[in-house]
Design a protein around this motif. Structure first.
Motif, PDB file in Angstrom:
ATOM      1  N   GLY A  92      85.117  -8.835  45.010  1.00  0.00           N
ATOM      2  CA  GLY A  92      85.840  -7.569  44.935  1.00  0.00           C
ATOM      3  C   GLY A  92      87.232  -7.671  45.541  1.00  0.00           C
ATOM      4  N   ASP A  93      87.322  -8.342  46.677  1.00  0.00           N
ATOM      5  CA  ASP A  93      88.633  -8.495  47.329  1.00  0.00           C
ATOM      6  C   ASP A  93      89.599  -9.270  46.437  1.00  0.00           C
ATOM      7  OD1 ASP A  93      90.394  -8.398  49.764  1.00  0.00           O
ATOM      8  OD2 ASP A  93      90.169 -10.578  49.607  1.00  0.00           O
ATOM      9  N   GLU A  94      89.106 -10.338  45.813  1.00  0.00           N
ATOM     10  CA  GLU A  94      89.993 -11.170  44.989  1.00  0.00           C
ATOM     11  C   GLU A  94      90.309 -10.522  43.643  1.00  0.00           C
ATOM     12  OE1 GLU A  94      91.478 -13.878  45.749  1.00  0.00           O
ATOM     13  OE2 GLU A  94      90.457 -14.643  47.527  1.00  0.00           O
ATOM     14  N   ALA A  95      89.288  -9.965  42.972  1.00  0.00           N
ATOM     15  CA  ALA A  95      89.466  -9.485  41.597  1.00  0.00           C
ATOM     16  C   ALA A  95      90.042  -8.079  41.528  1.00  0.00           C
ATOM     17  CB  ALA A  95      88.127  -9.530  40.853  1.00  0.00           C
ATOM     18  N   VAL A  96      89.735  -7.247  42.513  1.00  0.00           N
ATOM     19  CA  VAL A  96      90.199  -5.851  42.493  1.00  0.00           C
ATOM     20  C   VAL A  96      91.442  -5.673  43.352  1.00  0.00           C
ATOM     21  CG1 VAL A  96      89.567  -3.449  42.968  1.00  0.00           C
ATOM     22  CG2 VAL A  96      87.846  -5.034  42.085  1.00  0.00           C
ATOM     23  N   THR A  97      91.352  -6.066  44.622  1.00  0.00           N
ATOM     24  CA  THR A  97      92.438  -5.790  45.566  1.00  0.00           C
ATOM     25  C   THR A  97      93.636  -6.705  45.368  1.00  0.00           C
ATOM     26  OG1 THR A  97      90.768  -5.101  47.170  1.00  0.00           O
ATOM     27  CG2 THR A  97      92.998  -5.523  48.006  1.00  0.00           C
ATOM     28  N   ARG A  98      93.392  -8.012  45.282  1.00  0.00           N
ATOM     29  CA  ARG A  98      94.498  -8.966  45.251  1.00  0.00           C
ATOM     30  C   ARG A  98      95.099  -9.157  43.854  1.00  0.00           C
ATOM     31  NH1 ARG A  98      94.662 -12.259  49.907  1.00  0.00           N
ATOM     32  NH2 ARG A  98      92.901 -11.930  51.310  1.00  0.00           N
ATOM     33  N   ARG A  99      94.252  -9.178  42.815  1.00  0.00           N
ATOM     34  CA  ARG A  99      94.742  -9.559  41.489  1.00  0.00           C
ATOM     35  C   ARG A  99      94.759  -8.413  40.473  1.00  0.00           C
ATOM     36  NH1 ARG A  99      92.591 -14.023  43.785  1.00  0.00           N
ATOM     37  NH2 ARG A  99      93.583 -16.047  43.319  1.00  0.00           N
ATOM     38  N   ASN A 100      94.109  -7.312  40.773  1.00  0.00           N
ATOM     39  CA  ASN A 100      94.042  -6.153  39.867  1.00  0.00           C
ATOM     40  C   ASN A 100      93.477  -6.515  38.497  1.00  0.00           C
ATOM     41  OD1 ASN A 100      95.201  -4.191  41.652  1.00  0.00           O
ATOM     42  ND2 ASN A 100      97.181  -5.193  41.329  1.00  0.00           N
ATOM     43  N   TRP A 101      92.531  -7.460  38.461  1.00  0.00           N
ATOM     44  CA  TRP A 101      91.873  -7.795  37.201  1.00  0.00           C
ATOM     45  C   TRP A 101      90.934  -6.678  36.768  1.00  0.00           C
ATOM     46  CZ3 TRP A 101      90.119 -13.555  38.300  1.00  0.00           C
ATOM     47  CH2 TRP A 101      91.252 -14.375  38.281  1.00  0.00           C
TER      48      TRP A 101
END
Length: 386
Positions: free
Chosen positions: A27-36
């Motif tokens: 969630g941190d990588e895909a939602v917060t950091r990258r907005n995927w």
């Protein structure tokens, strides 16, 4: 696609802390950091993966890849997330079977076994607080526990019957009722006694054991409701009690290796496959147990998004989860006996102390399992030097 591969390789390497930690990192990588993904898509993905059988964190990796880059993205994300942990489990499996007779190895796992038992019982405690909400749930859990201990009914059949029983109990509250019963029978035609471990590659055994491994682990991957540790009662019942592929001690140590590695504990399947048919057995077991997760996400996600709120589906799963609790408790009893009853009174006292400390650390202080296993191994070595 390259960015997707690198991200999930990284998460697969550093993925310690259990499924909730894995999902939080995704969630941190895909939602917060990258907005995927946006938060609504991610939350819906969690709901779908929690409803499905199989390891939820791995399915979240597949789901994220699917939404990001379609079918190929799902394959890349899932494989990259699993691959590092598979290599670690394979290496540890080789080391374990190569050096298991050494006094140092025995001392290590003497301290690890009670910690694994504590992890299983601690999981039971946490699961009971989540899924036991009424007398019907208590009854399903107790009946499953009794049947697991005193009968030879397949645990997957018990899960299906528990879900159907709960579904039938809700029939009085709904006239719209339907759910299919899926006949299931695990292949035990190659049961053996005291199976020795194979060569590293396993070429001398893979032809004989390829289809039993494929069939067994595909069915396991299709019915692991409730998280990765649900694999324990099913594996213990089949590969220890019926097929005799592993001893109880080897099984406990295999679960420990699955816990030590990053990634899902379901990778204990690779340990079993390695014992049966070396590298090729480990590959076969791993691919087979994760294939249902890929199929569920890549093929069935649009359908699951529609049916996950159906009352029939919810009712069925409400019956399965307390049955899972009863099955895990039943599997924990013989494993606890193996871990805590040792050759001497002094060793039995030592492992009991480690077990109690691990249980306190897990429940009261919420220490992650892999850290407890490392501490347990050091205590085992320390006691051996006294």
């Amino acid at each position: 696609m390259k960015e997707l591969a690198f991200l999930f390789l990284k998460l697969g390497i550093i993925g310690f802390g259990g499924p909730q930690a894995h999902i939080a990192a995704i969630g941190d990588e895909a939602v917060t950091r990258r907005n995927w993904l946006d938060q609504e898509q991610f939350s819906e993905g969690i709901a779908i993966c929690e409803m499905l059988p199989g390891p939820a964190s791995t399915q979240m990796a597949i789901y994220t890849g699917y939404l990001r880059s379609g079918q190929l993205g799902a394959l890349v994300a899932g494989i990259c997330f699993i691959f590092p942990a598979f290599l670690i489990v394979l290496a540890l499996s080789w080391a374990y079977f190569h050096w298991q007779t050494l006094p140092q190895t025995k001392a290590l796992f003497l301290g690890i076994s009670p910690v694994v038992t504590a992890i299983i019982l601690g999981f039971c405690w946490k699961l009971s607080r989540k899924v036991i909400s009424n007398k019907l749930g208590i009854a399903i859990a107790i009946i499953t526990l009794a049947l697991m201990l005193f009968s030879n009914i397949n645990v997957l059949i018990l899960f299906l019957l528990a879900g159907l029983f709960h579904l039938l109990s809700d029939r009085f509250y709904s006239s719209n009722f339907w759910f299919p019963l899926i006949p299931l029978s695990l292949d035990t035609t190659l049961a053996t006694s005291n199976l020795t471990f194979s060569s590293f590659w396993g070429t001398e055994r893979i032809q004989e054991f390829f289809f039993p491994l494929l069939s067994f682990f595909f069915q396991v991957g299709s019915f692991i409701f409730g998280g990765g540790l649900v694999i324990i009662p099913l594996l213990e019942f089949e590969v220890v009690e019926k097929l005799n592929w592993l001893t109880k001690t080897e099984f406990l140590n295999g679960v420990a290796i699955g816990q030590i590695s990053p990634g899902p504990v379901v990778l204990t399947a690779a340990f079993v496959g390695y014992k049966v048919a070396g590298f090729f057995g480990a590959i076969t077991a791993t691919v087979s147990i994760f294939t249902p997760s890929f199929l569920f996400i890549m093929i069935a996600t649009p359908l699951l998004q529609k049916i996950r709120n159906y009352p029939q589906v919810k009712s069925f799963l409400k019956g399965v989860t307390p049955a899972v609790l009863g099955a895990i408790a039943a599997a924990a009893i013989p494993l606890a006996q193996t871990a805590l009853i040792q050759e001497t009174i002094a060793q039995s006292i030592e492992v009991t102390v480690i077990f109690i400390l691990a249980l306190i650390g897990l429940i009261n202080y919420k220490i992650t399992p892999w850290k407890l296993i490392l501490v347990g191994s050091l205590l085992g070595l320390g006691f051996s030097l006294l």
